[in-house]
Design a protein around this motif. Structure first.
Motif, PDB file in Angstrom:
ATOM      1  N   UNK A  47       5.068 -21.820 -33.331  1.00 46.35           N
ATOM      2  CA  UNK A  47       4.054 -22.422 -33.690  1.00 46.35           C
ATOM      3  C   UNK A  47       4.297 -23.756 -34.140  1.00 46.35           C
ATOM      4  N   UNK A  48       5.220 -24.114 -35.057  1.00 42.65           N
ATOM      5  CA  UNK A  48       5.188 -25.456 -35.546  1.00 42.65           C
ATOM      6  C   UNK A  48       6.495 -26.349 -35.398  1.00 42.65           C
ATOM      7  N   UNK A  49       7.296 -25.870 -34.257  1.00 38.98           N
ATOM      8  CA  UNK A  49       8.369 -26.633 -34.105  1.00 38.98           C
ATOM      9  C   UNK A  49       8.344 -27.067 -32.415  1.00 38.98           C
ATOM     10  N   UNK A  50       7.189 -27.166 -31.960  1.00 37.72           N
ATOM     11  CA  UNK A  50       6.717 -27.723 -30.659  1.00 37.72           C
ATOM     12  C   UNK A  50       5.620 -28.492 -30.558  1.00 37.72           C
ATOM     13  N   UNK A  51       5.484 -29.322 -29.577  1.00 41.37           N
ATOM     14  CA  UNK A  51       4.499 -29.969 -29.560  1.00 41.37           C
ATOM     15  C   UNK A  51       2.964 -29.436 -29.043  1.00 41.37           C
ATOM     16  N   UNK A  52       1.916 -29.976 -29.303  1.00 46.48           N
ATOM     17  CA  UNK A  52       0.609 -29.134 -29.288  1.00 46.48           C
ATOM     18  C   UNK A  52       0.323 -28.493 -27.937  1.00 46.48           C
ATOM     19  N   UNK A  53       0.645 -29.241 -26.780  1.00 45.23           N
ATOM     20  CA  UNK A  53       0.234 -28.780 -25.512  1.00 45.23           C
ATOM     21  C   UNK A  53       1.458 -27.942 -24.764  1.00 45.23           C
ATOM     22  N   UNK A  54       2.338 -27.454 -25.601  1.00 47.49           N
ATOM     23  CA  UNK A  54       3.669 -26.734 -24.939  1.00 47.49           C
ATOM     24  C   UNK A  54       3.144 -25.596 -24.385  1.00 47.49           C
ATOM     25  N   UNK A  55       3.532 -25.161 -23.200  1.00 44.94           N
ATOM     26  CA  UNK A  55       3.414 -23.641 -22.629  1.00 44.94           C
ATOM     27  C   UNK A  55       4.855 -23.399 -22.270  1.00 44.94           C
ATOM     28  N   UNK A  56       4.876 -21.929 -22.079  1.00 45.46           N
ATOM     29  CA  UNK A  56       6.041 -21.443 -21.792  1.00 45.46           C
ATOM     30  C   UNK A  56       6.662 -21.908 -20.259  1.00 45.46           C
ATOM     31  N   UNK A  57       7.998 -22.090 -20.126  1.00 50.18           N
ATOM     32  CA  UNK A  57       8.388 -22.756 -18.745  1.00 50.18           C
ATOM     33  C   UNK A  57       8.530 -21.412 -17.794  1.00 50.18           C
ATOM     34  N   UNK A  58       8.366 -20.374 -18.000  1.00 50.09           N
ATOM     35  CA  UNK A  58       8.351 -19.247 -17.198  1.00 50.09           C
ATOM     36  C   UNK A  58       6.897 -18.422 -17.126  1.00 50.09           C
ATOM     37  N   UNK A  59       6.546 -17.888 -15.967  1.00 47.69           N
ATOM     38  CA  UNK A  59       5.348 -17.248 -15.977  1.00 47.69           C
ATOM     39  C   UNK A  59       5.276 -15.881 -16.996  1.00 47.69           C
TER      40      UNK A  59
END
Length: 415
Positions: free
Chosen positions: A44-56
């Motif tokens: 929630x709070x340790x990533x940038x706003x637009x991050x998505x998972x790297x796997x489907x």
């Protein structure tokens, strides 16, 4: 919670801690999970706003629950991933207590188990599982001194382009975080410099299959150790904008300025190694090797998957690789921010047991520590390459929970 006793204490309620709770419950092992923030807080709070998972979504999940709001071939946002683990913890009735920080773990003298000091009292635990994961302490290479540019932040503190002051940005690191942040900054209109080191560069998909599928059928998720010399090589892969293969030529065409590994700083000038072309070439070789292995697998198994000859067309090398920039006057280039996408180090200063080597690295065999009764879960290469992925954590936790259950069975002998 003062002076509580528990059989197994799991420290951390991210994906590793939730997986441990599920498997401990299935083995009938009494346990408690402590989390200093919220479940899956780092997502929630340790990533940038637009991050998505790297796997489907079909791949990056636990076996017991599908994503309810994400298509199987789509990439979950960071908040969707956090919500998923919250829902999973509720589904398995995980005994999680949030808002409690563990400050120290020490072994009892003259009796089994450990004394665990927390912000909410003391716990006696027979077994302790460190499920705090690898993203504990951001790594800042000591290259650029404070004050050399207005802003220097780690990728874990980056949120969006608007967060940074006006001006050009240097992004250091060509793994998943670095390339995605550099791409986002450039698309926002920023002048961007991207420092590219050694990396693996798999195709996002090939012949109608995601690279996660290819690594599975080719047995590459099951590699137990990284190749010699590749222990610190990052992987450049992205699920952003629906998922795409990371291509440094495309980044250069977008206007990202590529430079080699960041090496030294002197009086306002940053110097780079003359290794950009070699790093891109090695990444290309890694990419093409996976295509070769995939083609061989298709032929050997008689699969009817569409051919994709255009995937092998790499295009000309970017001008930055042909005529590399070896130094950058930060003020002259208008660089006002540096984003260090240079990874993390673990921090187990609270775990005061004999389970670490001289450099502080955990010593274990598939999560079973050299200190009896202490376990690790959620670390890269814990048991294999797949340990870094969500599903890999789940399988690692199954092994660790089984080991704990076996040890408990020995203790019941004769009682």
């Amino acid at each position: 919670m003062s002076n509580e006793q528990i059989e197994v204490l799991v420290i951390g309620a991210g994906q590793a801690g939730v997986a441990m709770s599920e498997h401990l419950s299935e083995n009938g092992v009494p346990h408690l999970v402590l989390e200093r923030d919220r479940i899956a807080e780092r997502w929630r709070t340790g990533r940038w706003d637009s991050l998505v998972a790297n796997g489907p979504a079909w791949h990056d999940r636990f076996p017991g629950l599908e994503f309810q709001d994400v298509g199987a071939d789509e990439f979950a946002t960071k908040d969707q991933v956090a919500d998923y683990f919250q829902a999973y913890a509720e589904k398995i009735a995980a005994p999680v207590k949030c808002g409690v920080e563990v400050t120290s773990v020490t072994r009892h003298e003259g009796r089994p188990g450990f004394r665990v000091e927390t912000s909410d009292g003391t716990i006696d635990a027979r077994y302790v599982v460190a499920a705090t994961g690898p993203f504990q302490r951001p790594v800042f290479p000591p290259i650029v001194p404070d004050g050399a540019v207005p802003v220097q932040i780690h990728s874990s503190s980056y949120r969006n382009p608007q967060q940074l002051p006006e001006g050009a940005v240097l992004v250091v690191g060509a793994g998943s975080s670095g390339v995605q942040i550099a791409d986002e900054l450039r698309r926002s209109g920023r002048e961007v410099f991207l420092s590219v080191g050694a990396h693996d560069r798999p195709p996002r998909s090939y012949r109608d299959r995601d690279f996660c599928w290819w690594l599975g059928v080719l047995g590459l998720w099951d590699l137990e150790t990284p190749a010699a010399g590749a222990e610190h090589v990052t992987i450049a892969v992205s699920g952003a904008r629906g998922g795409h293969t990371v291509d440094f030529r495309a980044l250069a065409a977008l206007g990202v300025n590529l430079v080699g590994l960041t090496d030294a700083y002197d009086d306002g000038v940053l110097r780079f190694r003359n290794d950009l072309a070699d790093n891109i070439t090695r990444g290309d070789l890694n990419y093409l090797a996976l295509l070769d292995a995939a083609d061989a697998y298709v032929e050997a198994n008689g699969l009817d998957l569409p051919e994709e000859p255009q995937a092998r067309i790499l295009g000309p090398d970017p001008e930055d690789a042909i005529n590399p920039r070896l130094e950058l006057d930060l003020a002259e280039a208008g660089v006002t921010s540096i984003v260090w996408a240079t990874g993390f180090a673990t921090d187990y200063s609270w775990l005061q047991v004999d389970a670490f080597d001289e450099s502080g690295k955990p010593q274990h065999n598939r999560g079973v520590s050299t200190e009896p009764g202490v376990y690790f879960i959620g670390l890269p290469w814990l048991s294999r390459r797949g340990s870094s992925f969500i599903w890999g954590v789940w399988h690692d936790a199954k092994h660790v929970a089984g080991h704990i259950a076996t040890q408990r069975s020995y203790l019941t002998y004769g009682n």
